[in-house]
Design an enzyme around this catalytic site. Structure first.
Site: not given
Ligand SMILES: *Cc1c(COP(=O)(O)O)cnc(C)c1O
Length: 359
Positions: A35, A254
C-alpha cells in the site's frame, strides 16, 4: 546534471529482505504489503520484484487495479475493503480479494451476489478498534458470509496495535481474543505485521502480512534493521551546493535557531522539506558526508539544509550527502524528528529522482 535529491531503490535488498522474512516464518504464506505506493518505493516496482510473494496487500481499490493492469497475477487483498456496492463486481471481475470488516459490507454482498465469486478475508477487531467485527457480530457475519452466494471465504485476519513494543502484554491479549473469536471456524488465519513476524512464531499462523520489514526497516520502536538481518532498500541523497565558514556566535537559517559555539564550517545540502525530509529534524540529526556522520544544524528549509563539518571533512560542490538509507538507518532519523520511518519513506515528494539499482 540534475540538482534534485536522489533516492536509490535497491531491488537486491528488497529480495534479500523478502527471503529473510520467509526464513523467519517458513511455514506461513507471505502477503507482501505494498500500500501507499509500496511505502514510497513504487507499487509496481516492488510487486514485480517479488514474483515469489504469495499475494499483495493494498489499501485502496486503485492500487489493486494498478497491480492487475501492470500484469501482477498473484492474489491481491484489498485491506480496507469496499464502501460502494459498485466496487463489488469490479473486484470480482479482476479477481481481487477483499477484507470484510463491517456488517454493512455483508448486507451489500447479500443484496448483490458477486460474479465471478469474490474471495473474502473476514476481519476481526481484537483490540485495535479501527477496522474489524467485534465479538457481538463475528459469529453471525461469519455464518452469513459462509452461506452468501458468490462469496468464497479465504481467511480470517486481525491487526495488532502494539506489536512494535515486543514486551507489551497487549499483543498476547489480542492473539488470545483472535483465537477465541475464530475458534470454531475452519479458515486460514493471519495476524502478523512486520513486528509480529520478528517477535515469535506463535503470531505467524497461515499468512504473515509484512510491510515495513520488506523495505529493510526495523518495525520495532527501539532497534535497527541490521539487527534483524534486513538491508535498507531506499537511500536518500542530496548534493552539497555550498561550503561556508561561520564565526563563533553566527547563526544559520530561518529564525537563527542554531548558533556556532566556535569558528566552524558548514555544508549546505540541496534537500529540504519539499523533498520529504522532515522539517522538524532538530539540531544534531545525523547526515553522512564523506562517510562521516555530521550534524544537521539550524532549521530545515524548503530546498536546503545545513550540516556542520568536522575539520577532516571537506566536501566538493556537487558531492552527495546521505540523508538516510545505506550507512544511516532511517529509524534513527525518524526518532530524532519525532516520527516513524513509515512516514519518512512514504512521503518522498515527486521531485526526488528515483533510481533503481540491483545490488
Ligand atoms: C499496513 C498493514 C500491514 C503491514 O504492517 P507493517 O507494520 O508495515 O508490517 C499489515 N496488515 C494490515 C492490515 C495493514 O494495514
Amino acid at each position: 546534471m540534475s540538482r534534485a535529491a536522489r533516492a536509490t531503490l535497491d531491488l537486491g535488498a528488497l529480495r534479500h529482505n523478502f527471503e529473510r522474512i520467509r526464513s523467519q516464518a517458513p511455514a506461513s504464506r507471505l502477503l507482501a504489503v505494498v500500500k501507499a505506493n509500496g511505502y514510497g518505493h513504487g507499487l509496481l516496482r516492488v510487486a514485480r520484484a517479488l514474483p515469489e510473494a504469495d499475494g499483495f496487500g493494498v489499501a485502496h481499490i486503485e492500487e489493486a487495479l494498478s497491480l492487475r493492469e501492470g500484469g501482477i497475477v498473484q492474489p491481491i487483498v484489498l485491506l480496507q475493503g469496499f464502501t460502494d456496492p459498485a466496487e463489488i463486481d469490479v473486484l470480482a471481475r479482476q479477481h481481487i480479494e477483499t477484507v470484510v470488516h463491517h456488517p454493512e459490507q455483508v448486507r451489500m454482498l447479500e443484496r448483490q451476489p458477486p460474479t465471478p465469486p469474490l474471495g473474502v478475508w473476514l476481519k476481526l477487531d481484537t483490540g485495535m478498534h479501527r477496522l474489524g467485527l467485534g465479538a457481538a457480530d463475528a459469529d453471525e457475519m461469519h455464518r452469513r458470509l459462509r452461506t452468501c452466494p458468490g462469496v468464497v471465504l479465504r481467511a480470517v485476519l486481525s491487526h495488532l496495535a502494539r506489536a512494535d513494543e515486543p514486551a507489551h502484554p497487549f499483543t498476547e491479549q489480542q492473539r488470545a481474543e483472535f483465537l477465541r473469536l475464530s475458534e470454531s471456524w475452519d479458515l486460514p488465519r493471519s495476524l502478523a505485521n512486520s513486528a509480529a513476524v520478528f517477535s515469535a512464531r506463535r503470531y505467524h499462523f497461515d499468512w504473515v502480512r509484512p510491510g515495513l520489514a520488506l523495505y529493510g526497516i526495523s518495525p520495532f520502536a527501539q532497534g535497527l534493521a541490521g539487527e534483524l538481518g534486513l538491508r535498507p532498500v531506499m537511500t536518500l541523497r542530496g548534493q552539497v551546493v555550498a561550503v561556508k565558514a561561520l564565526r563563533r556566535g553566527e547563526a544559520v537559517g530561518y529564525g537563527g535557531s542554531w548558533r556556532a559555539s566556535r569558528d566552524t564550517r558548514l555544508a549546505i545540502v540541496a534537500v529540504g522539506y519539499a523533498d520529504g525530509y522532515p522539517r522538524h529534524a532538530p539540531n544534531g540529526t545525523p547526515v553522512l558526508l564523506g562517510g562521516r556522520s555530521c550534524s544537521l544544524v539550524g532549521r530545515v528549509s524548503m530546498d536546503m539544509l545545513a550540516v556542520e563539518l568536522p575539520p577532516e571533512v571537506s566536501p566538493r560542490l556537487g558531492e552527495e550527502a546521505v540523508l538516510w538509507g545505506e550507512g544511516l538507518p532511517v529509524e534513527g532519523i525518524a526518532r530524532a524528528a519525532g516520527t516513524i520511518p513509515y512516514e519518512l519513506v512514504c512521503k518522498l515528494t515527486p521531485r526526488v529522482r528515483l533510481e533503481v539499482i540491483d545490488g
